[in-house]
Design an enzyme around this catalytic site. Structure first.
Site, short mmCIF file in Angstrom:
data_model
loop_
_atom_site.label_atom_id
_atom_site.label_comp_id
_atom_site.label_asym_id
_atom_site.label_seq_id
_atom_site.Cartn_x
_atom_site.Cartn_y
_atom_site.Cartn_z
N CYS A 131 0.86 -1.02 -0.08
CA CYS A 131 -0.05 0.02 -0.27
C CYS A 131 0.78 1.49 -0.09
O CYS A 131 0.49 2.13 -0.76
CB CYS A 131 -1.00 0.02 1.14
SG CYS A 131 -0.28 0.00 2.66
N HIS B 122 -3.39 0.20 6.84
CA HIS B 122 -3.34 0.34 5.44
C HIS B 122 -3.63 1.84 5.04
O HIS B 122 -4.16 2.62 5.48
CB HIS B 122 -4.65 -0.73 5.03
CG HIS B 122 -4.90 -0.59 3.49
ND1 HIS B 122 -3.87 -1.04 2.48
CD2 HIS B 122 -5.94 -0.10 2.67
CE1 HIS B 122 -4.62 -1.23 1.25
NE2 HIS B 122 -5.72 -0.29 1.39
N HIS C 271 -5.72 1.82 -4.12
CA HIS C 271 -5.13 1.13 -2.98
C HIS C 271 -4.80 -0.13 -3.36
O HIS C 271 -5.05 -0.78 -4.51
CB HIS C 271 -5.97 1.18 -1.63
CG HIS C 271 -7.20 0.58 -1.86
ND1 HIS C 271 -7.76 -0.30 -0.63
CD2 HIS C 271 -8.09 0.25 -2.86
CE1 HIS C 271 -8.96 -0.77 -0.92
NE2 HIS C 271 -9.10 -0.43 -2.27
#
Length: 231
Positions: free
Chosen positions: A125, A192, A204
C-alpha cells in the site's frame, strides 16, 4: 533488469552458496560474486566495506533460503537498499531450484499503478502511494524499511512516518483528491493506506489483491485518518 547473463550468474551463485545467503554486485553490467562476511550467513548477508570502492555497484543481489525466508525483502534488506540508493534483488533457493530475481528500489516507482501483484515492502500500500505521488505530482516520497506485519509488532508506522514524509492531518470532511487515507483492518492501529481520487474513487493495494481503483464508499467505515502532502 540487467539481462540474462546477470540473472543466470546470480542464480548459479545462490545455488552454490545454499543454505547460506549468497551476495554479489552488478558492476559494468556483469554479476560479480562477493564474500558474505555476515556473522550468521544462513540468515543474512554483509559485504566487505571495500566492495563499494572496488566495484562501484550498479545493483546488489543476494539470496534467501526458500525453506526459511520468504521471497521478499526483510526490514534489514530494505534498510540496506535505502542506504545504498541502488536497486537490490533477491533470488530464493531451496537447494535444488532458484526463483527469478525479485528487484526493488526506486525504479519501482514507474510501474503502472493498477494491476500490481502484492509483494511486501515492494508493491504494497505505501509503495503504491509513493508511486502515485511520483507519477502524478513528480514528488519522490521517502521510503521506510518495514516488516510484513509491522502493526502486529507494536509499531504504528502510518501515524509515525507520514508526518516525516511531509503530510499533515486534515478533517475527513475536507478531504480532497490526492489526500491519503489510513484504515484499520482487524488491527489496533491503522495498517493500510491509499489515495483519494475524484468522483468518489480511491486507489489502493491490499494483500492478496491486485492494486486497483474502486469506489471508496464501502471502505469509509474503516478509514481512521486523512492526511495531505504539504512538503
Amino acid at each position: 533488469m540487467f539481462g540474462n547473463d546477470v540473472a543466470r550468474e546470480a542464480r548459479a551463485h545462490a545455488l552454490a552458496a545454499w543454505p547460506e545467503e549468497a551476495c554479489g554486485v552488478v558492476s559494468g553490467g556483469r554479476y560479480i560474486r562477493v564474500e558474505n562476511i555476515a556473522a550468521d550467513p544462513d540468515n543474512g548477508f554483509e559485504m566487505p566495506a571495500e566492495t563499494w570502492l572496488k566495484f562501484k555497484p550498479e545493483a546488489v543481489i543476494h539470496s534467501h533460503n526458500a525453506k526459511v525466508h520468504p521471497h521478499w525483502p526483510s526490514k534489514a534488506d530494505m534498510e540496506s537498499q535505502i542506504a545504498a540508493r541502488v536497486p537490490f534483488g533477491i533470488v530464493s533457493c531451496d537447494g535444488e531450484v532458484t526463483t527469478p530475481i525479485l528487484w526493488w528500489g526506486d525504479h519501482c516507482l514507474d510501474v503502472p499503478l493498477t494491476g500490481r501483484s502484492f509483494v511486501p515492502g515492494v508493491f504494497d500500500c505505501y509503495g503504491l502511494v509513493r508511486s502515485w505521488y511520483w507519477q502524478e505530482r513528480g514528488i519522490r516520497l521517502p521510503d521506510f524499511a518495514r516488516s510484513k506485519s509491522w502493526w502486529e509488532e507494536g509499531e504504528n508506522l502510518l501515524a509515525d512516518l507520514f508526518e516525516e514524509a511531509g503530510f499533515r492531518a486534515v478533517d475527513a470532511s475536507e478531504a480532497q483528491p490526492g489526500d491519503v487515507f489510513f484504515m484499520r483492518l482487524v488491527s489496533k492501529v491503522p495498517c493500510h493506506s491509499g489515495i483519494l481520487l475524484a468522483d468518489g474513487l480511491c486507489l489502493h493495494h491490499l494483500d492478496g489483491r491486485l492494486s486497483r481503483r474502486e469506489p471508496i464508499g464501502p471502505w469509509l467505515r474503516r478509514v481512521t485518518h486523512c492526511v495531505r502532502y504539504i512538503g
